[in-house]
Design a protein around this motif. Structure first.
Motif, PDB file in Angstrom:
ATOM      1  N   THR A 147     -14.673  14.893 -25.693  1.00  9.68           N
ATOM      2  CA  THR A 147     -13.837  15.367 -24.776  1.00  9.68           C
ATOM      3  C   THR A 147     -13.423  14.636 -23.580  1.00  9.68           C
ATOM      4  O   THR A 147     -12.568  14.859 -22.778  1.00  9.68           O
ATOM      5  CB  THR A 147     -13.854  16.972 -24.386  1.00  9.68           C
ATOM      6  N   LEU A 148     -14.367  13.607 -23.227  1.00 10.80           N
ATOM      7  CA  LEU A 148     -14.286  12.813 -22.106  1.00 10.80           C
ATOM      8  C   LEU A 148     -12.913  12.239 -22.083  1.00 10.80           C
ATOM      9  O   LEU A 148     -12.481  12.042 -20.776  1.00 10.80           O
ATOM     10  CB  LEU A 148     -15.377  11.824 -22.216  1.00 10.80           C
ATOM     11  N   TRP A 149     -12.067  11.872 -23.240  1.00 14.95           N
ATOM     12  CA  TRP A 149     -10.889  11.173 -23.003  1.00 14.95           C
ATOM     13  C   TRP A 149      -9.623  12.211 -23.091  1.00 14.95           C
ATOM     14  O   TRP A 149      -8.592  11.589 -23.232  1.00 14.95           O
ATOM     15  CB  TRP A 149     -10.938  10.299 -24.369  1.00 14.95           C
ATOM     16  N   ILE A 150      -9.994  13.493 -23.149  1.00 14.60           N
ATOM     17  CA  ILE A 150      -8.767  14.399 -23.184  1.00 14.60           C
ATOM     18  C   ILE A 150      -8.183  14.623 -21.801  1.00 14.60           C
ATOM     19  O   ILE A 150      -8.838  14.596 -20.764  1.00 14.60           O
ATOM     20  CB  ILE A 150      -9.016  15.898 -23.658  1.00 14.60           C
ATOM     21  N   GLU A 151      -6.831  14.604 -21.912  1.00 15.74           N
ATOM     22  CA  GLU A 151      -6.031  14.582 -20.756  1.00 15.74           C
ATOM     23  C   GLU A 151      -5.020  15.398 -20.621  1.00 15.74           C
ATOM     24  O   GLU A 151      -4.531  15.879 -21.981  1.00 15.74           O
ATOM     25  CB  GLU A 151      -5.315  13.140 -20.242  1.00 15.74           C
ATOM     26  N   SER A 152      -4.408  15.893 -19.823  1.00 18.69           N
ATOM     27  CA  SER A 152      -3.240  16.856 -19.912  1.00 18.69           C
ATOM     28  C   SER A 152      -1.962  16.171 -20.260  1.00 18.69           C
ATOM     29  O   SER A 152      -1.453  15.116 -19.824  1.00 18.69           O
ATOM     30  CB  SER A 152      -2.756  17.798 -18.546  1.00 18.69           C
ATOM     31  N   GLY A 153      -0.968  16.729 -21.245  1.00 15.13           N
ATOM     32  CA  GLY A 153      -0.075  16.148 -21.697  1.00 15.13           C
ATOM     33  C   GLY A 153       1.221  16.675 -21.178  1.00 15.13           C
ATOM     34  O   GLY A 153       2.245  16.376 -21.699  1.00 15.13           O
ATOM     35  N   ASP A 154       1.247  17.265 -20.299  1.00 13.78           N
ATOM     36  CA  ASP A 154       2.405  18.055 -19.464  1.00 13.78           C
ATOM     37  C   ASP A 154       3.124  16.937 -18.955  1.00 13.78           C
ATOM     38  O   ASP A 154       2.715  15.799 -18.363  1.00 13.78           O
ATOM     39  CB  ASP A 154       1.988  18.899 -18.498  1.00 13.78           C
ATOM     40  N   TYR A 155       4.329  16.854 -19.381  1.00 15.06           N
ATOM     41  CA  TYR A 155       5.570  15.981 -18.632  1.00 15.06           C
ATOM     42  C   TYR A 155       6.812  16.596 -18.682  1.00 15.06           C
ATOM     43  O   TYR A 155       6.899  17.397 -19.515  1.00 15.06           O
ATOM     44  CB  TYR A 155       5.153  14.568 -19.302  1.00 15.06           C
ATOM     45  N   TRP A 156       7.583  16.111 -17.884  1.00 17.43           N
ATOM     46  CA  TRP A 156       9.072  16.396 -17.940  1.00 17.43           C
ATOM     47  C   TRP A 156       9.619  15.079 -17.405  1.00 17.43           C
ATOM     48  O   TRP A 156       9.413  14.465 -16.594  1.00 17.43           O
ATOM     49  CB  TRP A 156       9.484  17.556 -16.723  1.00 17.43           C
ATOM     50  N   LYS A 157      10.826  14.713 -18.333  1.00 11.54           N
ATOM     51  CA  LYS A 157      11.253  13.413 -18.403  1.00 11.54           C
ATOM     52  C   LYS A 157      12.652  13.714 -18.323  1.00 11.54           C
ATOM     53  O   LYS A 157      13.479  14.420 -19.243  1.00 11.54           O
ATOM     54  CB  LYS A 157      11.024  12.572 -19.459  1.00 11.54           C
ATOM     55  N   VAL A 158      13.534  12.907 -17.612  1.00  7.65           N
ATOM     56  CA  VAL A 158      14.940  12.963 -17.616  1.00  7.65           C
ATOM     57  C   VAL A 158      15.300  11.388 -18.495  1.00  7.65           C
ATOM     58  O   VAL A 158      15.148  10.567 -17.719  1.00  7.65           O
ATOM     59  CB  VAL A 158      15.798  12.969 -16.244  1.00  7.65           C
ATOM     60  N   ASN A 159      15.930  11.597 -19.443  1.00  7.20           N
ATOM     61  CA  ASN A 159      15.935  10.498 -20.508  1.00  7.20           C
ATOM     62  C   ASN A 159      17.259   9.633 -19.894  1.00  7.20           C
ATOM     63  O   ASN A 159      17.297   8.552 -20.021  1.00  7.20           O
ATOM     64  CB  ASN A 159      16.188  10.538 -21.706  1.00  7.20           C
ATOM     65  N   ASN A 160      18.215  10.406 -19.522  1.00  6.47           N
ATOM     66  CA  ASN A 160      19.632   9.670 -19.149  1.00  6.47           C
ATOM     67  C   ASN A 160      20.335  10.829 -18.307  1.00  6.47           C
ATOM     68  O   ASN A 160      20.329  11.811 -18.517  1.00  6.47           O
ATOM     69  CB  ASN A 160      20.365   9.132 -20.301  1.00  6.47           C
ATOM     70  N   ALA A 161      21.187  10.342 -17.438  1.00  7.24           N
ATOM     71  CA  ALA A 161      22.225  10.878 -16.704  1.00  7.24           C
ATOM     72  C   ALA A 161      23.270  10.240 -16.475  1.00  7.24           C
ATOM     73  O   ALA A 161      23.277   8.922 -16.090  1.00  7.24           O
ATOM     74  CB  ALA A 161      21.518  11.167 -15.160  1.00  7.24           C
TER      75      ALA A 161
END
Length: 170
Positions: A86-100
């Motif tokens: 588990t040393l390599w586990i990170e939070s995968g939380d993200y929010w991305k605006v792909n285009n506007a």
């Protein structure tokens, strides 16, 4: 969204509650651990951004790694940075605006439209990848993972692209 002759549109994606595995850092640190010079031939990582335990209790204080060359009672000095932990586990939380995009459509009944023979005139601007937030600061892009949540780092960063255009009809 549209207001009078103006319009705005955006496309977004997000993920919350997922864990991802930083396989890029795992692979690099594991090559330090196994000896040889593979790590030097592939390039030196900037380890100044990571912290290593210096004394007992550092792990509870949020220090990243147990040691530069961790030891295991059963495995010896090797394999401290192996991938199945588990040393390599990170939070995968993200929010991305792909285009506007934003634009303005002129009324076909405007005098200048009639004078130049246009039945439609729209001006617009669009941007690809204008914004991304992610919880983990240790991975380049939390949205670029495989189906198992592994970050391999084998893709290009998402470029920010701006487009300006005119749409006409005579």
């Amino acid at each position: 969204m549209q207001y009078k002759k103006w319009y705005f549109q955006a496309y977004s994606q997000f993920s919350f509650g997922a864990d991802i595995k930083n396989t890029v850092l795992n692979s690099y640190m594991d090559s330090y651990d196994r000896g040889g010079d593979d790590w030097a031939r592939r390039g030196l990582a900037d380890l100044s951004e990571y912290t290593f335990w210096q004394q007992p209790g550092d792990g509870a204080a949020g220090v990243d790694f147990p040691a530069m060359y961790p030891q295991s009672p059963t495995l010896g000095a090797f394999y401290g940075f192996r991938d199945n932990q588990t040393l390599w586990i990170e939070s995968g939380d993200y929010w991305k605006v792909n285009n506007a995009s934003i634009g303005y459509t002129f009324d076909q009944n405007d005098n200048f439209m009639k004078n130049i023979g246009l039945s439609r005139l729209r001006i617009y601007g669009a941007m690809l990848n204008p914004y991304q937030w992610q919880r983990s600061k240790k991975v380049v892009d939390a949205s670029m993972v495989d189906a198992k949540g592994h970050t391999y780092g084998n893709g290009y960063p998402q470029a920010r692209t701006i487009t300006i255009g005119i749409d006409t009809k005579f």
